[in-house]
Motif scaffolding. Structure first.
Motif, mmCIF file in Angstrom:
data_model
loop_
_atom_site.group_PDB
_atom_site.id
_atom_site.type_symbol
_atom_site.label_atom_id
_atom_site.label_comp_id
_atom_site.label_asym_id
_atom_site.label_seq_id
_atom_site.Cartn_x
_atom_site.Cartn_y
_atom_site.Cartn_z
ATOM 1 N N GLU A 141 -16.592 4.941 5.847
ATOM 2 C CA GLU A 141 -17.786 5.354 6.600
ATOM 3 C C GLU A 141 -18.607 6.310 5.751
ATOM 4 O O GLU A 141 -18.095 7.316 5.263
ATOM 5 N N ASP A 142 -19.898 5.990 5.520
ATOM 6 C CA ASP A 142 -20.721 6.863 4.678
ATOM 7 C C ASP A 142 -21.400 7.965 5.478
ATOM 8 O O ASP A 142 -21.878 8.933 4.899
ATOM 9 N N ASP A 158 -17.105 0.524 8.311
ATOM 10 C CA ASP A 158 -18.540 0.529 8.588
ATOM 11 C C ASP A 158 -19.169 -0.634 7.814
ATOM 12 O O ASP A 158 -18.736 -0.943 6.704
ATOM 13 N N GLY A 189 -22.666 -0.952 7.124
ATOM 14 C CA GLY A 189 -23.781 -0.491 6.286
ATOM 15 C C GLY A 189 -23.320 0.586 5.324
ATOM 16 O O GLY A 189 -23.353 1.764 5.631
HETATM 17 CA CA CA Z 1 -23.307 3.355 7.349
#
Ligand code: CA
Length: 254
Positions: free
Chosen positions: A16-17, A60, A62
């Motif tokens: 997860e960014d 995630d 994206g």
């Molecule tokens: Ca993301």
């Protein structure tokens, strides 16, 4: 004895960014009995998945460097037993279908609550025949057995008591037996993913772990064949698998 909760000993890789979501997931999982490792991009997530042994990936879609769908496909190909749950802000059903087709087992559309995520994980883990994969249950290195599910450490047939951090440190080294493990990796896995402070606690814990293993070997009625923890100056540590044949008994003058 009641069976352990399904999450006991389960290793989750969070990909997860988003800092807020990642931190929330990482802390929430740790607070509920999971081991959690958090990666912020796809490349480091793949490296982590290959280096460690994870039971679950929360992914995630994206990501800053790669599309989560590609990561899901790669992970599924390399780790057939891995539970992959996609976390996506995209409510578009095309993305969900692509994610499931790429090999994900489930998905959650953001925003979701931690409570719902944990319930979904428990449901998936309950359906697994034996919880964590068999190869994770006990690592045997000569006369040393590290059972990460039961959290037991045996020297020969004798169980030795380790403090929680000593056990986790030994478990990480044992999973990577024969390979150098950096101080940063050990700090991240055993203490805190976001550790930036001094790492003296690592050396203190490692020295104590070494002492306990040596003492257990010295107390054993027979000569034992135990792996040795080698210090790699400027890098970290390596657990060297036991040599064939019993090692000489350590002398009293150590
Ligand atoms: Ca993301």
């Amino acid at each position: 004895m009641s069976p352990p909760a399904p999450q006991e000993g389960t290793h989750v890789l969070v990909v997860e960014d988003d800092d807020v979501i990642g931190r929330h997931l990482d802390a929430g999982l740790r607070g509920h009995g999971y081991h959690s490792t958090w990666c912020r991009d796809g490349i480091s997530a793949l490296a982590e998945a290959r280096a460690g042994s994870h039971d679950v990936v929360l992914l995630d879609l994206g990501l800053p460097d790669t599309d989560g769908i590609d990561i899901a496909r790669t992970l599924r190909a390399e780790f057939p037993d891995l539970l992959i749950v996609i976390l996506t802000a995209r409510s578009n059903e095309i993305d969900v279908i692509a994610g499931l087709d790429a090999g994900a087992d489930d998905y959650l559309v953001k925003p979701f609550t931690l409570t719902v995520l944990l319930a979904r994980l428990r449901a998936h883990l309950r359906r697994r025949p034996s919880g964590p994969p068999a190869q994770e249950r006990a690592i045997r290195l000569g006369d040393l057995t590290v059972d990460t599910t039961a959290r037991r450490c045996l020297v020969g047939t004798h169980e030795i008591a380790l403090r929680p951090k000593e056990f986790e440190l030994l478990a990480v080294l044992a999973r990577h037996a024969g390979a150098a493990v950096s101080r940063e990796t050990l700090m991240a896995r055993v203490w805190d993913e976001n550790w930036f402070g001094p790492t003296k606690t690592l050396d203190v814990t490692l020295a104590s772990l070494r002492r306990r293993l040596h003492q257990a070997a010295a107390d054993a009625p027979f000569a034992l064949n135990l792996p040795e923890i080698t210090t790699l100056r400027g890098h970290g540590y390596r657990l060297d698998p036991a040599e064939a044949g019993p090692a000489p008994r350590p002398g009293p003058g150590r």
